[in-house]
Design a protein around this motif. Sequence first.
Motif, short mmCIF file in Angstrom:
data_model
loop_
_atom_site.label_atom_id
_atom_site.label_comp_id
_atom_site.label_asym_id
_atom_site.label_seq_id
_atom_site.Cartn_x
_atom_site.Cartn_y
_atom_site.Cartn_z
N PHE A 24 0.83 -1.20 0.00
CA PHE A 24 0.00 0.00 0.00
C PHE A 24 0.87 1.26 0.00
O PHE A 24 0.56 2.23 -0.70
N ALA A 25 1.96 1.25 0.74
CA ALA A 25 2.84 2.42 0.77
C ALA A 25 3.43 2.71 -0.60
O ALA A 25 3.59 3.88 -0.98
N GLU A 77 -16.85 1.74 -6.46
CA GLU A 77 -15.59 1.80 -5.73
C GLU A 77 -15.38 3.17 -5.13
O GLU A 77 -16.07 4.14 -5.49
N ARG A 78 -14.42 3.24 -4.21
CA ARG A 78 -14.11 4.49 -3.55
C ARG A 78 -12.59 4.61 -3.41
O ARG A 78 -11.92 3.64 -3.03
N THR A 79 -12.04 5.77 -3.71
CA THR A 79 -10.60 6.00 -3.60
C THR A 79 -10.27 6.45 -2.18
O THR A 79 -10.86 7.40 -1.67
N VAL A 80 -9.31 5.76 -1.55
CA VAL A 80 -8.97 6.03 -0.16
C VAL A 80 -7.47 5.83 0.05
O VAL A 80 -6.74 5.40 -0.84
N THR A 81 -7.04 6.13 1.28
CA THR A 81 -5.69 5.80 1.71
C THR A 81 -5.78 4.67 2.72
O THR A 81 -6.53 4.75 3.70
N VAL A 82 -5.04 3.59 2.46
CA VAL A 82 -5.09 2.39 3.30
C VAL A 82 -3.75 2.20 4.00
O VAL A 82 -2.69 2.41 3.41
N ASP A 83 -3.81 1.78 5.25
CA ASP A 83 -2.61 1.36 5.98
C ASP A 83 -2.96 0.06 6.72
O ASP A 83 -4.14 -0.29 6.86
N VAL A 84 -1.93 -0.64 7.15
CA VAL A 84 -2.10 -1.95 7.77
C VAL A 84 -1.37 -1.99 9.11
O VAL A 84 -0.20 -1.58 9.18
N GLY A 128 -2.66 -7.01 11.37
CA GLY A 128 -3.31 -7.40 10.12
C GLY A 128 -4.55 -6.61 9.78
O GLY A 128 -5.12 -6.78 8.70
N GLN A 129 -4.98 -5.71 10.68
CA GLN A 129 -6.16 -4.90 10.38
C GLN A 129 -5.85 -3.89 9.29
O GLN A 129 -4.81 -3.23 9.31
N THR A 130 -6.73 -3.79 8.32
CA THR A 130 -6.62 -2.77 7.28
C THR A 130 -7.48 -1.58 7.67
O THR A 130 -8.66 -1.74 8.02
N VAL A 131 -6.89 -0.39 7.61
CA VAL A 131 -7.58 0.84 8.01
C VAL A 131 -7.62 1.77 6.80
O VAL A 131 -6.60 2.02 6.16
N ALA A 132 -8.81 2.26 6.48
CA ALA A 132 -8.99 3.17 5.35
C ALA A 132 -9.31 4.56 5.86
O ALA A 132 -10.25 4.75 6.63
N ASP A 133 -8.52 5.53 5.42
CA ASP A 133 -8.78 6.93 5.74
C ASP A 133 -9.66 7.50 4.63
O ASP A 133 -9.17 7.90 3.58
N VAL A 134 -10.95 7.49 4.87
CA VAL A 134 -11.91 7.96 3.87
C VAL A 134 -11.98 9.48 3.85
O VAL A 134 -12.11 10.10 2.79
N ALA A 135 -11.87 10.09 5.01
CA ALA A 135 -12.07 11.54 5.14
C ALA A 135 -10.79 12.35 4.94
O ALA A 135 -10.83 13.58 5.00
#
Length: 344
Positions: free
Chosen positions: A182-183, A285-292, A301-308
């Motif tokens: 993701f990075a 679909e939605r464009t976001v920033t994801v981190d793990v 292992g949790q995936t976190v999406a920064d939607v805002a």
Amino acid sequence: MPQSRQRLLLDVDTGIDDAVALLYLLATPGVSIEAITCTAGNVGAHQVAANNLALLELCARAGVEVAIGSEVPLEIPLVTTEETHGDQGIGYAVLPPPRCSVSSRNAVDVWLEAARCHPGQVTGIITGPLTNFALALRAEPELPMLLKGLVIMGGAFNYPGNTTPVAEWNMHVDPHAAREVFAAYEGLPYEKLPVICALETTERIECTPAHLEAVAAAACAGPEVVSPDQPEGTRSTSDNAVVACLSDALRFYMEFHRLHGQGYIAHLHDLFAAMVATGEAGITERTVTVDVETQSPLTIGQTVADVAGMWGRRPNARIVTGNDPPAVFELMVRRLSHLARMHG
């Protein structure tokens, strides 16, 4: 329907739903599988490779290169899940030992050569842990721009995990690899961002006995009865090899889901991801920033999406937010029944 030849490179940990995805791709007109790279996940990497070779031979496609990559995650011990997929990874299905051999090349070299030789033409599909792809990115940071696109099955966003309360299986097996992947995509052009098929949409793809019976009927393979009333471990009596393989694999998967209170169904996560890659699955679909998460014992292992946009970081993923399960199964029945007629 695909309008022109599609070059696909698969990275898999085959796996029952990976196997169904592969059969779908082998049955789809216009699809060219450039190679299959194997990672440890559902079962060990060598068993993954054997499964892929056997499935290719079942469908008279033994010429596709199958290469093994990393046999362990980047930083943590390997866990596999034979209780979910069976000791060999394909449930109760038993296929003849493959006649072809695993490639002498490493999975990383396969990824790099395919992308460099066909820049902008190859779409990657990853339905296992992201270990091989993370290693390929270390070797070639420009890989995301060399590929046409990337589809990943993995993660869960505002949705329960299927391995821990918050983590999906592929991300849980190698969270460090997922975080690196993701990075590497942060801030790249929209069309290059990976399309993420996470649990909130893949768990909507609930295969039932009726879907299996429809494949057999459309293949003119005779009646195929798959019922929760049958004893566990019942095997297919079909003389069609493709139908029998599907039935025996998916029966095991349905029994597993029932054991865990989800009903006599099978979530075909990877089939949906494959249909997204071919463009045959209608999605939103939605464009976001994801981190793990990689540190916390509680949420690794949790995936976190920064939607805002709270992190102030550029997008690195396109998360699938909606799909059409009935259309997925209509296409599955059509494709796999044709495959069964041709190679059963």
